[in-house]
Motif scaffolding. Structure first.
Motif, mmCIF file in Angstrom:
data_model
loop_
_atom_site.group_PDB
_atom_site.id
_atom_site.type_symbol
_atom_site.label_atom_id
_atom_site.label_comp_id
_atom_site.label_asym_id
_atom_site.label_seq_id
_atom_site.Cartn_x
_atom_site.Cartn_y
_atom_site.Cartn_z
ATOM 1 N N ASP A 184 0.662 -1.229 -0.074
ATOM 2 C CA ASP A 184 0.177 0.079 -0.101
ATOM 3 C C ASP A 184 1.108 1.209 -0.054
ATOM 4 O O ASP A 184 2.031 1.147 -0.046
ATOM 5 C CB ASP A 184 -0.936 -0.047 1.031
ATOM 6 N N THR A 185 0.166 2.642 0.067
ATOM 7 C CA THR A 185 1.287 3.541 0.244
ATOM 8 C C THR A 185 2.129 3.867 1.353
ATOM 9 O O THR A 185 2.881 4.435 1.192
ATOM 10 C CB THR A 185 -0.198 4.873 -0.044
ATOM 11 N N TYR A 186 1.782 3.064 2.525
ATOM 12 C CA TYR A 186 2.643 3.357 3.675
ATOM 13 C C TYR A 186 3.872 2.591 3.201
ATOM 14 O O TYR A 186 5.042 2.783 3.828
ATOM 15 C CB TYR A 186 2.060 2.926 4.776
ATOM 16 N N VAL B 113 -1.140 10.758 -0.326
ATOM 17 C CA VAL B 113 -2.210 10.161 0.239
ATOM 18 C C VAL B 113 -2.266 10.374 1.696
ATOM 19 O O VAL B 113 -3.752 10.522 2.175
ATOM 20 C CB VAL B 113 -2.057 8.501 -0.347
ATOM 21 N N PHE B 114 -1.146 10.215 2.535
ATOM 22 C CA PHE B 114 -1.443 10.463 3.715
ATOM 23 C C PHE B 114 -2.116 11.682 4.261
ATOM 24 O O PHE B 114 -3.164 11.952 5.034
ATOM 25 C CB PHE B 114 -0.214 10.273 4.615
ATOM 26 N N LEU B 115 -1.536 12.896 3.540
ATOM 27 C CA LEU B 115 -2.085 14.076 3.883
ATOM 28 C C LEU B 115 -3.523 14.337 3.461
ATOM 29 O O LEU B 115 -4.185 14.999 4.318
ATOM 30 C CB LEU B 115 -1.056 15.172 3.013
ATOM 31 N N PHE B 116 -4.113 13.687 2.307
ATOM 32 C CA PHE B 116 -5.345 13.456 2.139
ATOM 33 C C PHE B 116 -6.248 13.009 3.049
ATOM 34 O O PHE B 116 -7.365 13.489 3.423
ATOM 35 C CB PHE B 116 -5.705 12.952 0.477
ATOM 36 N N GLN B 117 -5.813 11.964 3.507
ATOM 37 C CA GLN B 117 -6.381 11.323 4.564
ATOM 38 C C GLN B 117 -6.487 11.998 6.026
ATOM 39 O O GLN B 117 -7.512 12.158 6.371
ATOM 40 C CB GLN B 117 -5.896 9.850 4.757
ATOM 41 N N MET B 118 -5.442 12.755 6.213
ATOM 42 C CA MET B 118 -5.538 13.826 7.315
ATOM 43 C C MET B 118 -6.584 14.864 7.195
ATOM 44 O O MET B 118 -7.228 15.095 8.245
ATOM 45 C CB MET B 118 -4.234 14.201 7.686
ATOM 46 N N LEU C 233 -11.403 17.147 8.207
ATOM 47 C CA LEU C 233 -12.922 17.914 7.981
ATOM 48 C C LEU C 233 -14.104 17.110 8.589
ATOM 49 O O LEU C 233 -14.981 17.820 9.220
ATOM 50 C CB LEU C 233 -13.114 17.819 6.577
ATOM 51 N N LEU C 234 -13.910 15.561 8.698
ATOM 52 C CA LEU C 234 -15.038 14.894 9.398
ATOM 53 C C LEU C 234 -15.189 15.170 10.635
ATOM 54 O O LEU C 234 -16.205 15.373 11.426
ATOM 55 C CB LEU C 234 -14.840 13.401 9.078
ATOM 56 N N LEU C 235 -14.109 15.160 11.321
ATOM 57 C CA LEU C 235 -13.912 15.336 12.832
ATOM 58 C C LEU C 235 -14.691 16.904 13.142
ATOM 59 O O LEU C 235 -15.361 17.009 14.471
ATOM 60 C CB LEU C 235 -12.877 15.042 13.609
ATOM 61 N N SER C 236 -14.111 17.762 12.457
ATOM 62 C CA SER C 236 -14.554 19.179 12.768
ATOM 63 C C SER C 236 -15.989 19.265 12.686
ATOM 64 O O SER C 236 -16.562 20.330 13.357
ATOM 65 C CB SER C 236 -13.823 20.307 12.078
ATOM 66 N N THR C 237 -16.654 18.660 11.624
ATOM 67 C CA THR C 237 -17.995 18.595 11.570
ATOM 68 C C THR C 237 -18.742 17.971 12.676
ATOM 69 O O THR C 237 -19.640 18.228 12.994
ATOM 70 C CB THR C 237 -18.441 17.721 10.050
ATOM 71 N N LEU C 238 -18.270 16.620 13.091
ATOM 72 C CA LEU C 238 -18.867 15.945 14.190
ATOM 73 C C LEU C 238 -18.547 16.490 15.482
ATOM 74 O O LEU C 238 -19.644 16.327 16.533
ATOM 75 C CB LEU C 238 -18.116 14.476 14.301
ATOM 76 N N ILE C 239 -17.765 17.393 15.839
ATOM 77 C CA ILE C 239 -17.585 17.959 17.313
ATOM 78 C C ILE C 239 -18.197 19.392 17.385
ATOM 79 O O ILE C 239 -17.753 20.216 16.537
ATOM 80 C CB ILE C 239 -15.937 17.973 17.470
ATOM 81 N N ALA D 18 -6.115 5.494 14.144
ATOM 82 C CA ALA D 18 -6.595 6.201 15.290
ATOM 83 C C ALA D 18 -7.789 6.997 15.006
ATOM 84 O O ALA D 18 -8.868 7.254 15.731
ATOM 85 C CB ALA D 18 -5.362 6.559 16.148
ATOM 86 N N LEU D 19 -7.383 7.957 13.941
ATOM 87 C CA LEU D 19 -8.423 8.813 13.691
ATOM 88 C C LEU D 19 -9.754 7.992 13.092
ATOM 89 O O LEU D 19 -10.981 8.579 13.040
ATOM 90 C CB LEU D 19 -7.992 9.957 12.531
ATOM 91 N N ALA D 20 -9.679 7.005 12.395
ATOM 92 C CA ALA D 20 -10.748 6.304 11.838
ATOM 93 C C ALA D 20 -11.569 5.755 12.884
ATOM 94 O O ALA D 20 -12.748 5.795 12.968
ATOM 95 C CB ALA D 20 -10.171 5.236 11.052
ATOM 96 N N ILE D 21 -10.947 5.099 14.006
ATOM 97 C CA ILE D 21 -11.500 4.708 15.243
ATOM 98 C C ILE D 21 -12.340 6.030 15.778
ATOM 99 O O ILE D 21 -13.592 5.862 16.460
ATOM 100 C CB ILE D 21 -10.693 3.945 16.206
#
Length: 158
Positions: free
Chosen positions: A4-6, A27-32, A37-43, A144-147
């Motif tokens: 994979d990319t890692y 790819v890592f930066l895009f995932q971050m 964005l997802l976490l900023s929307t959820l919190i 960890a961010l996915a969890i």
């Protein structure tokens, strides 16, 4: 090892950056960015007493479903399992050989890896350099961010 990319980030040179290493890092930066964005929307930062918007009055069936969903999310988090396995793994690993008569030395990002054949197994040294550890830490952060995102989505369900 997963392909994979890692893996690109520790197999190819980081200084000066090569194309495959740069692709893995992008790819890592895009995932971050996506998780940020997802976490900023959820919190909800406007509600200091309940920033995760946890629903308080739900049935016991929903609480059981939330607990099961969280357990499934943690068990299915491949990135965390692989990252912890790679960080805690001993420097040499034994894997099955598909090619007969293997005996060669290869280099991964400056780390020398020697492969020898004995019987039906290949004894291969495991990459342990700093570039490998950084790639594994990137994988661990992404897992960890996915969890965290899964946890927040699960506790917000009604």
């Amino acid at each position: 090892m997963l392909k994979d990319t890692y893996t690109l980030m520790y197999v190819y040179r980081a200084c000066p950056p090569t194309g495959p290493w740069t692709l893995g890092f992008i790819v890592f930066l895009f995932q971050m960015l996506s998780y940020g964005l997802l976490l900023s929307t959820l919190i909800d930062t406007t509600n200091p007493s309940n920033p995760l918007s946890v629903t308080v009055s739900v049935s016991w069936q929903m609480r059981i479903a939330q607990a099961c969903s969280l357990l499934i999310a943690v068990v299915n988090s491949v990135d965390i399992v692989v990252a912890l396995n790679n960080l805690l793994r001993v420097p040499s690993a034994i894997v099955k050989a598909d090619e007969p008569g293997v005996d060669y030395t290869q280099s991964h990002a400056g780390e020398l890896s020697h492969v020898t054949r004995s019987g039906d197994n290949i004894h291969q040294s495991f990459p342990t350099g700093m570039q490998f550890k950084i790639a594994v830490c990137f994988r661990l952060i992404e897992g960890a961010l996915a969890i965290a995102a899964s946890f927040i989505l699960i506790v917000q369900s009604e």
